[in-house]
Design a protein around this motif. Structure first.
Motif, mmCIF file in Angstrom:
data_model
loop_
_atom_site.group_PDB
_atom_site.id
_atom_site.type_symbol
_atom_site.label_atom_id
_atom_site.label_comp_id
_atom_site.label_asym_id
_atom_site.label_seq_id
_atom_site.Cartn_x
_atom_site.Cartn_y
_atom_site.Cartn_z
ATOM 1 N N ARG B 436 33.690 -35.455 68.844
ATOM 2 C CA ARG B 436 33.693 -35.349 70.301
ATOM 3 C C ARG B 436 34.461 -36.550 70.845
ATOM 4 N N HIS B 437 35.335 -36.296 71.842
ATOM 5 C CA HIS B 437 36.107 -37.417 72.385
ATOM 6 C C HIS B 437 36.413 -37.192 73.857
ATOM 7 N N ARG B 438 36.655 -38.306 74.520
ATOM 8 C CA ARG B 438 37.048 -38.251 75.915
ATOM 9 C C ARG B 438 38.047 -39.374 76.165
ATOM 10 N N LEU B 439 39.028 -39.074 77.007
ATOM 11 C CA LEU B 439 40.059 -40.058 77.355
ATOM 12 C C LEU B 439 39.976 -40.316 78.849
ATOM 13 N N GLU B 440 39.983 -41.588 79.216
ATOM 14 C CA GLU B 440 39.857 -41.938 80.621
ATOM 15 C C GLU B 440 40.809 -43.092 80.928
ATOM 16 N N ASN B 441 41.321 -43.117 82.143
ATOM 17 C CA ASN B 441 42.126 -44.266 82.596
ATOM 18 C C ASN B 441 41.272 -45.097 83.543
ATOM 19 N N PRO B 442 40.713 -46.215 83.063
ATOM 20 C CA PRO B 442 39.829 -47.004 83.914
ATOM 21 C C PRO B 442 40.622 -47.962 84.813
ATOM 22 N N GLY B 443 41.937 -48.015 84.648
ATOM 23 C CA GLY B 443 42.743 -49.019 85.329
ATOM 24 C C GLY B 443 43.288 -48.550 86.666
ATOM 25 N N VAL B 444 44.218 -49.339 87.213
ATOM 26 C CA VAL B 444 44.812 -49.017 88.505
ATOM 27 C C VAL B 444 46.291 -48.672 88.372
ATOM 28 N N ILE B 445 46.824 -48.688 87.135
ATOM 29 C CA ILE B 445 48.191 -48.187 86.918
ATOM 30 C C ILE B 445 48.103 -46.990 85.979
ATOM 31 N N LYS B 446 49.187 -46.238 85.919
ATOM 32 C CA LYS B 446 49.205 -45.053 85.076
ATOM 33 C C LYS B 446 48.958 -45.413 83.613
#
Lengths: 480, 480
Positions: B436-446
């Motif tokens: 099981r996996h999840r990808l997230e962008n926690p930052g403020v740039i792409k």
């Protein structure tokens, strides 16, 4: 009696851009049947009687690409492959003179050479073999034999030979269309196909007689050359300094137009110099509207077009006619069929601008295999790297970039800093900047890996080589 | 008095293939100035006086793409963005009827709506604002206002309005060229620009009077719709079952041709429906030979061509004229300028063959960002994945493929089996099949990452979703 074919693989084919490039010249053009012009020339030579070796004269940068092409041919396995590797292009007479030295030294003065351009088409192999037999007999009699192709159209792009049976009356340069029509009607003129047959000793004597400067400088160059032999090939590596002294002239000029022992073999062998996209188009059968396509092409209301697109791309044609459309991964050509000679002007513009699409394809051939840049972005570059079985890249290091390697097919043997490890399909490794590393394919199938580079500077010249089996430690061509 | 623009963003634009696709329709076409037609429509509306909200009617599959386009506009920040999301396309009358319900409910029966197509061009914003002021005044008087553009040429692709000042005499369908010439000469005919202005209450009353079935089914559909609100947007999600009951007819047919309170505002505002590549070509200035190019194009002996190529590609034109050449990463169009209407036939062929180049671009928009397939091979696929700041993909699992992720820009927060970790630029992780996996962008740039998938089966439908912030756990669209 043995026959020694000599394939002259030079010429750039700028009129066949965007498929031909400086480092992927015309002999490497692949036709719809899957074979390159160079492979066709090799098969044409290898299929003749009494042939046990083929000598290829080409640029040294193209050696690995050339031998890759030959290795893919079953016909190449049982033959000795000899190579004369030039440091730069220098017309046909230097190539022929040095080839004659090589053949004479290897097989004797009486050895008969058959000189063939690498970038022509001969559709009738049986007719060709017949013509070669006739030429071979004349060569054994001490003649310098040229091949004259019976013209079917008033071509203005070819040189002509005026002949009477085997007797050459004169050579004429590319004619005007009026002259060409006259030649065609007369029945006495033949196209000069650029093929020759002669004894090595005879051509050397004739050159010494008619082009003394060429003969002596070619001899110097031959003497200064280095030799290198592998299990089934021999290389003669020409030295740039002596090669540069050899006059830049054609066989026609240095020999054929001057020799008194000339003979011509008239023949009708389905010959073409495939000098333009229009000529390549003529090689395949059109549909009812005169369209010829290679790849995934949809046509609406269009006629008499030749369209070639890459795998994984689709092209649509709407309401157009008489067009040549050639699509490659990085460049596209759209030309009027009647103007296909002018494609060279696009190449000249690209060259002026020092544009990559003049020199290289996106897939680049190296001694160990190929690499293809899939995408470049800010601070990253993605390559697909294919390593031949048993081949290896140099032991190297980059100052500014790190590399992620993911094996998608085959097995990789990797030196990474102080470690040596095997990476199997679907595994990966990380090479930090500053780490010495080497990539090798220890297996028997192709190794395919995806390399993701990251760093501030990703130029191919950020490379320090410690050890290279292709002799590229000092001043070699960049990129692994 | 407030004005409530309503942007109708439908239509496929098959004549603008290969840039337009089923999931990248005509409003998303980006012109040479960098703005899409949809963005231009939004800016056109937002720049008017007394506008505080914009309602967009579009397909629900296009919501994220649409809001991405709007978010890129400074003009969009201070406005309320309302959306009516259709489950499928259903002509203009259903869209207008439901939009009127929505506006009446939100802002009252007297709220004035300005209906604008999302895929037209208006070059004279000042003239447009002037025409809208006139229409607004008429609408406040209880009129159904249409906009009539003064014709400059005998177009056969537009509908016409015969008018006398503000009085509509009659609507006429697309004419023959003879009729079109007659209309142009008479000075009494205007192009029907598909723009309208009226009070929400007035249009609902007129529809009830002249198209009772439409009015009642649209009312049912509006009542059955779900609403969803975010920080600066509101969505009305139409239900497929009730929407299907609404008759598939145009505003012109349902209302304009029948209403007795019609008025027309004649105007000269640089309007075009940019319905073909020829029309798009006309938007830019030609060089001395009449050529217009976007991208890296070399031209030799060619005239009156429009050529558009992708970044990192180069095109050469030799000896051609009057051509449209449009190059995209997976598809190429070569058309005669005068036949650019016929491009739709190529699209029809692609659709018949169920070819991807009909539906999608290689870059695919998802709610969380985009993905682009860079290369597909046997047992592997390489994607560039771009995740918007703060966005995340669903918690998911694949049975048949493992994934290597390499971050090339930004920071990724990754759930990988039982671990949660941050991956910074130039780092990587490996997700084995079954994890099981999840990808997230926690930052403020792409966040930009390269994904290398490997496995025996790499279809987008090998996905099990456990948790998705975009409501796609059951029966959602595949691909993360």
């Amino acid at each position: 009696m043995a026959l020694h074919p000599v394939i002259l693989s030079g010429g750039s084919g700028t009129r066949l851009w965007p498929v031909s490039r400086e480092l992927h010249p015309k002999p490497f053009i692949r036709l719809a049947d899957g074979e390159t012009l160079l492979q066709k020339a090799f098969v044409r030579a290898a299929s003749l009687d009494d042939v046990a070796d083929v000598l290829t004269v080409t640029n040294r940068e193209l050696f690995f690409k050339t031998s890759d092409d030959f290795e893919a041919l079953p016909q190449a396995r049982s033959l000795t492959k000899n190579y004369i590797l030039e440091p730069f292009g220098r017309n046909t007479a230097p190539a022929v003179a040095i080839a004659a030295q090589y053949i004479a030294a290897s097989y004797g003065d009486d050895a008969v050479m058959l000189v063939l351009p690498a970038d022509h088409i001969v559709n009738d192999q049986r007719g060709f073999a017949e013509a070669v037999r006739e030429a071979h007999a004349l060569a054994l009699d001490g003649r310098i034999v040229v091949f004259g192709v019976k013209p079917h159209s008033p071509e203005t792009g070819y040189g002509y030979i005026e002949a009477d049976h085997n007797v050459v009356k004169r050579f004429v340069e590319k004619p005007t269309i009026d002259k060409a029509n006259e030649y065609l009607a007369s029945g006495r003129f033949l196209w000069n196909a650029g093929m020759f047959c002669f004894k090595a000793g005879v051509v050397l004597a004739e050159l010494a007689k008619h082009s003394a400067d060429l003969a002596s400088t070619a001899n110097d160059c031959y003497s200064a050359a280095k030799t290198l032999s592998g299990s089934d090939f021999n290389q003669l590596l020409l030295d740039a300094e002596t090669f540069e002294q050899v006059p830049d002239i054609s066989v026609d000029y240095a020999l054929a137009e001057k020799s008194t022992v000339l003979a011509v073999v008239p023949c009708d062998i389905g010959w073409s110099d495939v000098g333009s996209w229009s000529a390549i188009s003529d090689l395949s059968q059109p549909d009812a509207e005169g369209n010829r396509v290679v790849g995934d092409v949809l046509i609406h209301g269009s006629s008499n077009c030749f369209v070639q697109v890459e795998e994984q791309r689709v092209a649509g044609l709407v309401g157009v006619r008489d067009l040549i459309v050639i699509d490659t991964p990085d460049a596209l050509l759209v030309a009027d069929r009647s103007r296909s000679q002018d494609v060279k002007h696009i190449v000249a513009q690209l060259k002026l601008r020092n544009h990559d699409a003049y020199r290289l394809h996106r897939e680049v051939h190296r001694p160990w295999g190929t690499y293809t840049v899939l995408e470049e972005g800010s601070r990253f570059k993605i390559k697909r790297i294919v390593v031949k079985p048993g081949a290896s890249l140099s032991l190297q290091m980059h100052h500014h970039r790190s590399e992620h390697w993911i094996v998608v097919s085959g097995t990789a043997k990797v030196v990474n800093g102080d470690n040596e490890l095997l990476i199997y399909t679907n595994e990966s490794t990380f090479i930090p900047a500053g780490h010495r590393h080497r990539l090798e394919n220890p297996g028997v199938i192709k190794l395919v890996l995806i390399e993701v580079q990251s760093g501030e500077y990703l130029g191919e010249d950020d490379i320090v080589r410690f050890n290279d089996r292709y002799g590229r430690v000092e001043g070699g061509t960049p990129t692994s």
